[in-house]
Design a protein around this motif. Sequence first.
Motif, mmCIF file in Angstrom:
data_model
loop_
_atom_site.group_PDB
_atom_site.id
_atom_site.type_symbol
_atom_site.label_atom_id
_atom_site.label_comp_id
_atom_site.label_asym_id
_atom_site.label_seq_id
_atom_site.Cartn_x
_atom_site.Cartn_y
_atom_site.Cartn_z
ATOM 1 N N THR A 29 -37.722 -22.272 39.733
ATOM 2 C CA THR A 29 -38.822 -21.974 38.808
ATOM 3 C C THR A 29 -39.490 -23.262 38.354
ATOM 4 O OG1 THR A 29 -37.668 -20.004 38.048
ATOM 5 C CG2 THR A 29 -39.411 -20.857 36.628
ATOM 6 N N ARG A 30 -38.682 -24.262 38.041
ATOM 7 C CA ARG A 30 -39.229 -25.551 37.602
ATOM 8 C C ARG A 30 -40.083 -26.180 38.695
ATOM 9 N NH1 ARG A 30 -38.439 -29.550 33.780
ATOM 10 N NH2 ARG A 30 -38.557 -31.664 34.528
ATOM 11 N N GLU A 31 -39.625 -26.163 39.922
ATOM 12 C CA GLU A 31 -40.391 -26.733 41.040
ATOM 13 C C GLU A 31 -41.698 -25.965 41.239
ATOM 14 O OE1 GLU A 31 -36.790 -28.418 43.877
ATOM 15 O OE2 GLU A 31 -37.343 -26.295 43.974
ATOM 16 N N PHE A 32 -41.633 -24.648 41.106
ATOM 17 C CA PHE A 32 -42.825 -23.823 41.240
ATOM 18 C C PHE A 32 -43.848 -24.167 40.161
ATOM 19 C CE2 PHE A 32 -45.163 -19.924 40.094
ATOM 20 C CZ PHE A 32 -45.858 -19.729 41.287
ATOM 21 N N ILE A 33 -43.393 -24.292 38.926
ATOM 22 C CA ILE A 33 -44.293 -24.632 37.814
ATOM 23 C C ILE A 33 -44.906 -26.009 38.025
ATOM 24 C CG2 ILE A 33 -44.368 -25.162 35.338
ATOM 25 C CD1 ILE A 33 -42.289 -22.875 34.992
ATOM 26 N N ILE A 34 -44.114 -26.954 38.465
ATOM 27 C CA ILE A 34 -44.627 -28.306 38.712
ATOM 28 C C ILE A 34 -45.689 -28.290 39.797
ATOM 29 C CG2 ILE A 34 -44.001 -30.582 39.623
ATOM 30 C CD1 ILE A 34 -41.343 -30.269 38.033
#
Length: 134
Positions: free
Chosen positions: A3-8
């Motif tokens: 999720t963090r990678e997607f948001i970034i």
Amino acid sequence: MSTREFIISMKKELFDKNPILKLSFDFALIVIEYCELLESNKKYIVSRQLLKSGTSIGANAMEAQNAESKADFIHKMKIAAKEAEETQYWLWLCAYSHNYPNCDLPINKIDEINRVLGTIINTSRNNINSKSKT
């Protein structure tokens, strides 16, 4: 992809195209960090006010991206500008008050944001005015 990678990746795609979104997001991160420092120094009231106004700038600029009209866009950007002015006020209080941590970085960044918001608002107004004259 986490999720963090997607948001970034979404942030990068969106913000690379829009300087005020990038500036205000990066500024919000600086404000969060500074407010954590204020909290650790037991400056709770100013910290909360600064956190609210400093993070609201980007939220309003983001909301303006889905404005219903050019006038609505200008209105939302003016709200972002008002939040930036309030943020500047809280930062000035920190700068002039004794026993407050150094806030040169956020003050320099808010000055830049104020200039960019002013340019966006003025350019948008001029575009509306020039279209209404034709």
